[in-house]
Design a protein around this motif. Structure first.
Motif, PDB file in Angstrom:
ATOM      1  N   GLU A  99       3.572  77.658 -47.614  1.00  0.00           N
ATOM      2  CA  GLU A  99       2.837  77.049 -46.509  1.00  0.00           C
ATOM      3  C   GLU A  99       1.361  76.912 -46.854  1.00  0.00           C
ATOM      4  O   GLU A  99       0.756  75.859 -46.667  1.00  0.00           O
ATOM      5  N   PHE A 103      -0.947  73.462 -47.867  1.00  0.00           N
ATOM      6  CA  PHE A 103      -2.150  73.140 -47.126  1.00  0.00           C
ATOM      7  C   PHE A 103      -3.235  72.649 -48.082  1.00  0.00           C
ATOM      8  O   PHE A 103      -4.022  71.778 -47.748  1.00  0.00           O
ATOM      9  N   VAL A 111       7.462  69.795 -49.431  1.00  0.00           N
ATOM     10  CA  VAL A 111       7.787  70.075 -48.030  1.00  0.00           C
ATOM     11  C   VAL A 111       9.273  69.858 -47.813  1.00  0.00           C
ATOM     12  O   VAL A 111       9.962  70.692 -47.213  1.00  0.00           O
ATOM     13  N   PHE A 118      15.071  76.274 -46.638  1.00  0.00           N
ATOM     14  CA  PHE A 118      15.019  77.188 -45.503  1.00  0.00           C
ATOM     15  C   PHE A 118      16.199  76.969 -44.579  1.00  0.00           C
ATOM     16  O   PHE A 118      16.843  77.910 -44.135  1.00  0.00           O
ATOM     17  N   LEU A 155      14.123  87.269 -40.249  1.00  0.00           N
ATOM     18  CA  LEU A 155      15.113  86.445 -39.561  1.00  0.00           C
ATOM     19  C   LEU A 155      16.463  87.157 -39.544  1.00  0.00           C
ATOM     20  O   LEU A 155      17.140  87.239 -38.525  1.00  0.00           O
TER      21      LEU A 155
ATOM     22  N   LEU B 188      18.913  72.256 -36.308  1.00  0.00           N
ATOM     23  CA  LEU B 188      17.574  72.789 -36.030  1.00  0.00           C
ATOM     24  C   LEU B 188      16.582  72.154 -36.979  1.00  0.00           C
ATOM     25  O   LEU B 188      16.838  71.992 -38.160  1.00  0.00           O
ATOM     26  N   ASP B 189      15.414  71.793 -36.437  1.00  0.00           N
ATOM     27  CA  ASP B 189      14.405  71.173 -37.273  1.00  0.00           C
ATOM     28  C   ASP B 189      13.039  71.502 -36.713  1.00  0.00           C
ATOM     29  O   ASP B 189      12.925  72.044 -35.621  1.00  0.00           O
ATOM     30  N   GLY B 213      13.282  82.060 -34.779  1.00  0.00           N
ATOM     31  CA  GLY B 213      12.772  82.300 -36.124  1.00  0.00           C
ATOM     32  C   GLY B 213      12.908  81.082 -37.013  1.00  0.00           C
ATOM     33  O   GLY B 213      11.989  80.752 -37.770  1.00  0.00           O
ATOM     34  N   VAL B 214      14.040  80.407 -36.922  1.00  0.00           N
ATOM     35  CA  VAL B 214      14.255  79.225 -37.778  1.00  0.00           C
ATOM     36  C   VAL B 214      13.285  78.114 -37.408  1.00  0.00           C
ATOM     37  O   VAL B 214      12.636  77.524 -38.286  1.00  0.00           O
ATOM     38  N   GLY B 217       9.816  79.042 -38.569  1.00  0.00           N
ATOM     39  CA  GLY B 217       9.660  78.925 -40.017  1.00  0.00           C
ATOM     40  C   GLY B 217       9.549  77.477 -40.451  1.00  0.00           C
ATOM     41  O   GLY B 217       8.701  77.129 -41.283  1.00  0.00           O
ATOM     42  N   LEU B 218      10.382  76.619 -39.873  1.00  0.00           N
ATOM     43  CA  LEU B 218      10.340  75.208 -40.236  1.00  0.00           C
ATOM     44  C   LEU B 218       9.027  74.570 -39.804  1.00  0.00           C
ATOM     45  O   LEU B 218       8.456  73.751 -40.511  1.00  0.00           O
ATOM     46  N   LYS B 220       6.170  76.044 -39.615  1.00  0.00           N
ATOM     47  CA  LYS B 220       5.105  76.457 -40.520  1.00  0.00           C
ATOM     48  C   LYS B 220       5.140  75.637 -41.803  1.00  0.00           C
ATOM     49  O   LYS B 220       4.104  75.219 -42.308  1.00  0.00           O
ATOM     50  N   LEU B 221       6.360  75.401 -42.330  1.00  0.00           N
ATOM     51  CA  LEU B 221       6.464  74.642 -43.575  1.00  0.00           C
ATOM     52  C   LEU B 221       6.015  73.203 -43.382  1.00  0.00           C
ATOM     53  O   LEU B 221       5.514  72.569 -44.297  1.00  0.00           O
ATOM     54  N   ASN B 222       6.198  72.699 -42.169  1.00  0.00           N
ATOM     55  CA  ASN B 222       5.868  71.293 -41.930  1.00  0.00           C
ATOM     56  C   ASN B 222       4.444  71.102 -41.434  1.00  0.00           C
ATOM     57  O   ASN B 222       4.061  70.000 -41.094  1.00  0.00           O
ATOM     58  N   LYS B 223       3.696  72.213 -41.381  1.00  0.00           N
ATOM     59  CA  LYS B 223       2.387  72.141 -40.763  1.00  0.00           C
ATOM     60  C   LYS B 223       1.472  71.176 -41.497  1.00  0.00           C
ATOM     61  O   LYS B 223       0.782  70.370 -40.876  1.00  0.00           O
ATOM     62  N   SER B 224       1.500  71.245 -42.840  1.00  0.00           N
ATOM     63  CA  SER B 224       0.568  70.401 -43.584  1.00  0.00           C
ATOM     64  C   SER B 224       0.877  68.931 -43.355  1.00  0.00           C
ATOM     65  O   SER B 224      -0.017  68.113 -43.141  1.00  0.00           O
ATOM     66  N   ARG B 225       2.163  68.623 -43.362  1.00  0.00           N
ATOM     67  CA  ARG B 225       2.545  67.234 -43.151  1.00  0.00           C
ATOM     68  C   ARG B 225       2.172  66.781 -41.746  1.00  0.00           C
ATOM     69  O   ARG B 225       1.627  65.695 -41.540  1.00  0.00           O
ATOM     70  N   GLU B 227      -0.171  67.922 -39.928  1.00  0.00           N
ATOM     71  CA  GLU B 227      -1.602  67.772 -39.763  1.00  0.00           C
ATOM     72  C   GLU B 227      -2.101  66.455 -40.365  1.00  0.00           C
ATOM     73  O   GLU B 227      -2.924  65.769 -39.769  1.00  0.00           O
ATOM     74  N   SER B 228      -1.552  66.110 -41.540  1.00  0.00           N
ATOM     75  CA  SER B 228      -2.011  64.857 -42.139  1.00  0.00           C
ATOM     76  C   SER B 228      -1.560  63.671 -41.291  1.00  0.00           C
ATOM     77  O   SER B 228      -2.274  62.684 -41.152  1.00  0.00           O
TER      78      SER B 228
END
Lengths: 176, 256
Positions: A99, A103, A111, A118, A155, B188-189, B213-214, B217-218, B220-225, B227-228
């Motif tokens: 993550e 960034f 991603v 995941f 989890l 889930l996405d 949790g899932v 977690g997803l 967080k991983l997609n946060k950068s995308r 944000e852009s």
């Protein structure tokens, strides 16, 4: 990122390869006493690497690179079969590291790979958490559970605990 | 900061809430109305079936002062029909629909504040009055079906016509629905919603930790995308329509 969260503190402490752009004689202790010259490569914690590489006031002291945990080899392995990769051996907080690195380096492909990984592994975790007998006896599922990174462990635990709590309620309420 | 308890209700809390559900009681003794916090209970007069809260009904049952008549959906025929619905291939993606909501009682109140009027409230699953009494619909599982059927089958088994068959059907139903929920995890996405209509309270308590949790977690991983994308949209908006006065909705701290 929460200031008081051990998760983010531990994520921040993971090492990232950095290359110094300048000689910095005063940072000797970082390199266990030997001098740091231009082009010296060091593994620094993520928070320090960010500080050195993202300083906007002056030219950056160092540049950060993708850690091997998120390198092309691991990505290819994850693409091939997400469930068979030992993520814990790559990094303790693998997804946290991913993550933070995403960034800094925008990488749409990564991603996608991480998200798919995941999801696939979460499915497996749900199944394993439901029935832990195989894990305790060291069946073939053991390898998978030992290879979970910390996020996945949390989890696993929350999933396992809620199942147990429901089971326990059914047992206690039938007794009374 | 870490709270010692996970978000959501624990199974015992869910069961506690379930004990507020009304069930129909066939009394053997008379009992005057009691002034309770939740309001006065109905007056109990021997031959007439009366709706009482589940905890009270179980107490009277234990003291042999009343019998509980199980709700219609907890009969062998209804459970078999519901189980057929759940195992049918054509309805593999959905759960048994919950009991239909009571028709809206909202009327346009022009002169009063509608929020303050008790008539303008619409009841939804946990608060439907007759979901487990003898007047409940027979073809739908209420929100608290799992806890309620377990409590009734444990403490009032002799009030059922065929308790063992009912118990077996409830267990089958629980397993079928749980495996359906598990299959539902596949969709889930990071930004996707999961439709879980008709899932009971105890089932939610069981999967909440995992689903939360899932999704987290997803996200967080997609946060950068994410944000852009947001930045790009903001730029487009500003170049397209001049200065857009949209508030920057920052939902990073949102917890499931």
């Amino acid at each position: 990122m929460a200031y008081f969260s051990p998760t983010s503190i531990l994520t921040d402490a993971q090492k990232v390869p950095c290359t110094f752009e300048l000689a910095v004689p005063h940072l000797k202790p970082l390199n266990s006493g030997s001098s740091i010259d231009q082009g010296t490569k060091l593994d620094l914690p993520l928070w320090m690497g960010e500080m050195l590489a993202l300083d906007t006031h002056t030219d950056p002291l160092a540049t950060m690179e993708m850690p091997t945990a998120l390198g092309q080899r691991v990505m290819n392995a994850l693409r091939a079969d997400a469930k068979s990769v030992d993520l814990r051996a790559q990094a303790q907080w693998f997804y946290g590291l991913g993550e933070r690195m995403l960034f800094l380096f925008e990488d749409d492909e990564m991603v996608d790979v991480l998200t798919n990984t995941f999801k696939k592994r979460a499915h497996e975790i749900a199944d394993k958490a439901q029935n832990t007998r195989g894990v305790q006896q060291g069946g073939d599922s053991n390898d998978f559970v030992m290879g979970l990174d910390e996020t996945e462990r949390l989890l696993f635990r929350s999933s396992h605990e809620s199942t147990q709590a429901v089971k326990k309620w059914f047992e206690t309420s039938s007794r009374a | 900061m870490a709270l010692p308890l996970a978000p959501g209700l624990t199974p015992s809390e869910v069961a506690f809430l379930c004990e507020m559900e009304l069930v129909t009681v066939i009394p053997r003794q008379r009992l005057p109305s009691l002034e309770l916090l939740a309001g006065p209970t109905a007056r109990v007069e021997p031959p007439f079936p009366t709706p009482l809260p589940l905890w009270f009904a179980l107490l009277l049952k234990r003291q042999r002062r009343a019998n509980i008549s199980p709700p219609p959906w907890l009969s062998v025929e209804s459970l078999t029909a519901i189980l057929d619905f759940e195992t049918d291939d054509r309805t593999a993606g959905v759960f048994t629909p919950a009991s239909p909501l009571p028709t809206s009682t909202t009327e346009p109140y022009m002169d009063r504040d509608p929020y303050l009027d008790s008539k303008s409230l619409e009841s939804s699953p946990p608060f439907i009055i007759d979901s487990s009494t003898a007047r409940a619909p027979g073809d739908a599982l209420p929100y608290h079906w799992l806890e309620l059927s377990h409590l009734l089958l444990t403490h009032a088994a002799d009030d059922f016509v065929d308790a063992d068959t009912v118990r077996r059907l409830v267990r089958d139903l629980r397993e079928v629905r749980m495996s359906k929920l598990r299959k539902g995890f596949g969709v889930l996405d990071a930004g996707a919603g999961v439709k879980m209509n008709g899932v009971g309270a105890m089932e939610i308590a069981e999967v909440r930790g995992f689903v939360g949790g899932v999704v987290d977690g997803l996200r967080k991983l997609n946060k950068s995308r994410e944000e852009s994308r947001r930045e790009r949209e903001l730029e487009e908006r500003e170049s397209g329509m001049g200065r857009g006065g949209y508030p920057d909705d920052d939902d990073d701290d949102m917890q499931l």
